[in-house]
Design an enzyme around this catalytic site. Structure first.
Site, PDB file in Angstrom:
ATOM      1  N   ASP A  39       1.895   3.983   2.825  1.00 25.47           N
ATOM      2  CA  ASP A  39       0.877   4.855   2.226  1.00 25.47           C
ATOM      3  C   ASP A  39       1.516   6.020   1.448  1.00 25.47           C
ATOM      4  O   ASP A  39       1.732   5.890   0.249  1.00 25.47           O
ATOM      5  CB  ASP A  39      -0.096   5.356   3.304  1.00 25.47           C
ATOM      6  CG  ASP A  39      -1.476   5.696   2.776  1.00 25.47           C
ATOM      7  OD1 ASP A  39      -1.742   5.463   1.595  1.00 25.47           O
ATOM      8  OD2 ASP A  39      -2.310   6.182   3.576  1.00 25.47           O
TER       9      ASP A  39
ATOM     10  N   HIS B 248       1.393   4.847  -2.380  1.00 25.88           N
ATOM     11  CA  HIS B 248       1.044   5.724  -3.509  1.00 25.88           C
ATOM     12  C   HIS B 248       2.329   6.369  -4.000  1.00 25.88           C
ATOM     13  O   HIS B 248       2.969   7.105  -3.240  1.00 25.88           O
ATOM     14  CB  HIS B 248       0.055   6.801  -3.060  1.00 25.88           C
ATOM     15  CG  HIS B 248      -1.201   6.235  -2.480  1.00 25.88           C
ATOM     16  ND1 HIS B 248      -2.356   6.074  -3.213  1.00 25.88           N
ATOM     17  CD2 HIS B 248      -1.486   5.766  -1.235  1.00 25.88           C
ATOM     18  CE1 HIS B 248      -3.293   5.535  -2.446  1.00 25.88           C
ATOM     19  NE2 HIS B 248      -2.798   5.336  -1.242  1.00 25.88           N
TER      20      HIS B 248
ATOM     21  N   GLU C 206     -11.083   3.452   6.080  1.00 23.17           N
ATOM     22  CA  GLU C 206     -10.029   4.337   6.609  1.00 23.17           C
ATOM     23  C   GLU C 206     -10.760   5.427   7.413  1.00 23.17           C
ATOM     24  O   GLU C 206     -10.688   5.456   8.630  1.00 23.17           O
ATOM     25  CB  GLU C 206      -9.214   4.935   5.445  1.00 23.17           C
ATOM     26  CG  GLU C 206      -8.148   5.931   5.865  1.00 23.17           C
ATOM     27  CD  GLU C 206      -7.457   6.609   4.662  1.00 23.17           C
ATOM     28  OE1 GLU C 206      -8.008   6.602   3.547  1.00 23.17           O
ATOM     29  OE2 GLU C 206      -6.358   7.177   4.878  1.00 23.17           O
TER      30      GLU C 206
ATOM     31  N   HIS D 142       0.865  -1.185   0.000  1.00 27.21           N
ATOM     32  CA  HIS D 142       0.000   0.000   0.000  1.00 27.21           C
ATOM     33  C   HIS D 142       0.896   1.226   0.000  1.00 27.21           C
ATOM     34  O   HIS D 142       1.311   1.707   1.049  1.00 27.21           O
ATOM     35  CB  HIS D 142      -0.913  -0.038   1.243  1.00 27.21           C
ATOM     36  CG  HIS D 142      -1.917   1.073   1.311  1.00 27.21           C
ATOM     37  ND1 HIS D 142      -3.083   0.984   2.043  1.00 27.21           N
ATOM     38  CD2 HIS D 142      -1.931   2.311   0.758  1.00 27.21           C
ATOM     39  CE1 HIS D 142      -3.759   2.109   1.942  1.00 27.21           C
ATOM     40  NE2 HIS D 142      -3.071   2.944   1.167  1.00 27.21           N
TER      41      HIS D 142
HETATM   42  N1  ADE Z   1      -4.452   8.799  -1.817  1.00 29.41           N
HETATM   43  C1  ADE Z   1      -3.228   8.829  -1.307  1.00 29.41           C
HETATM   44  N2  ADE Z   1      -3.221   8.415  -0.036  1.00 29.41           N
HETATM   45  C2  ADE Z   1      -4.501   8.087   0.276  1.00 29.41           C
HETATM   46  C3  ADE Z   1      -5.142   7.595   1.430  1.00 29.41           C
HETATM   47  N3  ADE Z   1      -4.493   7.335   2.556  1.00 29.41           N
HETATM   48  N4  ADE Z   1      -6.473   7.398   1.381  1.00 29.41           N
HETATM   49  C4  ADE Z   1      -7.148   7.670   0.270  1.00 29.41           C
HETATM   50  N5  ADE Z   1      -6.586   8.132  -0.840  1.00 29.41           N
HETATM   51  C5  ADE Z   1      -5.275   8.344  -0.845  1.00 29.41           C
HETATM   52 ZN    ZN Z   2      -3.635   4.811   0.567  1.00 28.38          ZN
END
Ligand code: ADE
Ligand code: ZN
Length: 331
Positions: free
Chosen positions: A275, A16, A197, A14
């Site tokens: 993340d 980005h 989340e 996970h």
């Molecule tokens: N885009 C980047 N990080 C994110 C996250 N933690 N939750 C949702 N979208 C995201």
């Molecule tokens: Zn994320």
């Protein structure tokens, strides 16, 4: 313990790639592309990383991504992340990218994916890091925009293993994307989605039942629904948990309150991930370290979390087995 965390081979599921854009690189790319940032210095930019919730982070994150203009920019971004992986013994990574963040501001889909893909190939050759790429739809945009993005991905089918769903969760339930996920499934993509989340446990159910995802990204709010926890455990659906992200976005007030250890104790297939490390104060190693300190995790729990990363990955069974043997033999 620190030695164990470092020496364990680790998988990240996970991450980005746009969230690995460090302030220093953001300034470098801004200069290279003739862009003036609304901050005087790297320090001023870092000082702005003080978030109240997911949306306050996303506003800055999308603004930051504007410095990414050329294939070389996407290559440099991805290469910088892979260099961190090499330092931290992250041997396998399954990274997200958000094409709509780029196509919406006029950067071609090809520019983003070709730069990222070239760096992932270089990482495989030069650093020995295996990787997969997951395309995420932005859930605050329309279903039609997601369909358009899926169509743009078609010529790049060989570079993308899966489809995910991210961005502003509240008010954008997984069911909004049921049809486009069904289309992606028919095309043979692996499926994942951010759920639980900030959003409620019902969004996790929707991701499971209506999108038919293989993994839930975050998922920490499953705890509010005992039936859901039991189902996740029974089916061993992986949760890609991001502890420092949850702290920085105030999903939890204190890392000591994080339910990571509780989820592990419920026999859920929980993994630890970074993340958006450039914004949340740490890469994978720092996430492990912070959890060990806040939650007093023992060596077996740390080894379990590292093993779960490989179990929950999209690696072929023999690759999983090979890494699980190495994890078990690491002390
Ligand atoms: N885009 C980047 N990080 C994110 C996250 N933690 N939750 C949702 N979208 C995201
Ligand atoms: Zn994320």
């Amino acid at each position: 313990m620190q030695t164990l965390i470092q020496s364990l081979p680790k998988a990240e599921l996970h991450l980005h790639i746009e969230g690995t854009l460090e302030p220093e690189l953001m300034f470098q790319l801004a200069q290279r592309n003739g862009i003036t940032l609304p901050y005087d210095s790297v320090e001023a930019l870092r000082a702005a990383y003080d978030f109240d919730n997911l949306q306050s982070f996303l506003d800055l994150y999308y603004q930051g991504a504007d410095v990414l203009r050329t294939e070389q920019d996407f290559f440099d971004l991805t290469w910088a992340y892979l260099s961190r992986c090499a330092e931290q013994n992250v041997v396998h990574t399954e990274i997200f990218f958000d094409p709509q963040t780029h196509t919406e501001r006029g950067i071609p889909f090809e520019t983003a994916i070709n730069g990222i893909h070239a760096a992932l190939e270089a990482g495989r050759r030069e650093l020995g890091i295996s990787s997969y790429l997951i395309l995420c739809f932005l859930r605050h945009l329309s279903e039609q925009s997601a369909f358009d993005t899926l169509a743009q991905a078609e010529p790049h089918r060989d570079k993308i293993i899966g489809i995910g769903l991210d961005s502003s969760e509240l008010g954008h339930p997984p069911s909004k994307f049921e049809r486009v996920f069904a289309a992606a499934r028919r095309q043979g993509f692996e499926l994942v989605a951010h759920a639980g989340e900030e959003g409620p446990a019902s969004y996790i159910w929707e991701a499971l039942e209506r999108l038919q995802v293989a993994r839930i990204d975050h998922g920490v709010r499953c705890q509010e629904d005992p039936e859901l926890v039991a189902e996740l455990a029974r089916r061993q659906v992986p949760l890609t948990v991001c502890p420092l992200s949850n702290l920085k976005l105030k999903v939890v007030e204190d890392l000591k309150d994080h339910n990571l250890a509780w989820l592990l104790a419920q026999d859920l297939l929980v993994t630890v991930n970074a993340d958006d490390p450039a914004y949340f104060g740490g890469y994978l190693l720092e996430n492990f370290t912070a959890c060990v300190e806040a939650l007093a995790l023992n060596r077996d729990q740390v080894r379990q979390l590292a093993a779960n990363g490989f179990k929950a990955s999209f690696l072929p069974p023999q690759e999983k087995a090979r890494w699980l043997t190495v994890v078990a033999a690491t002390d």
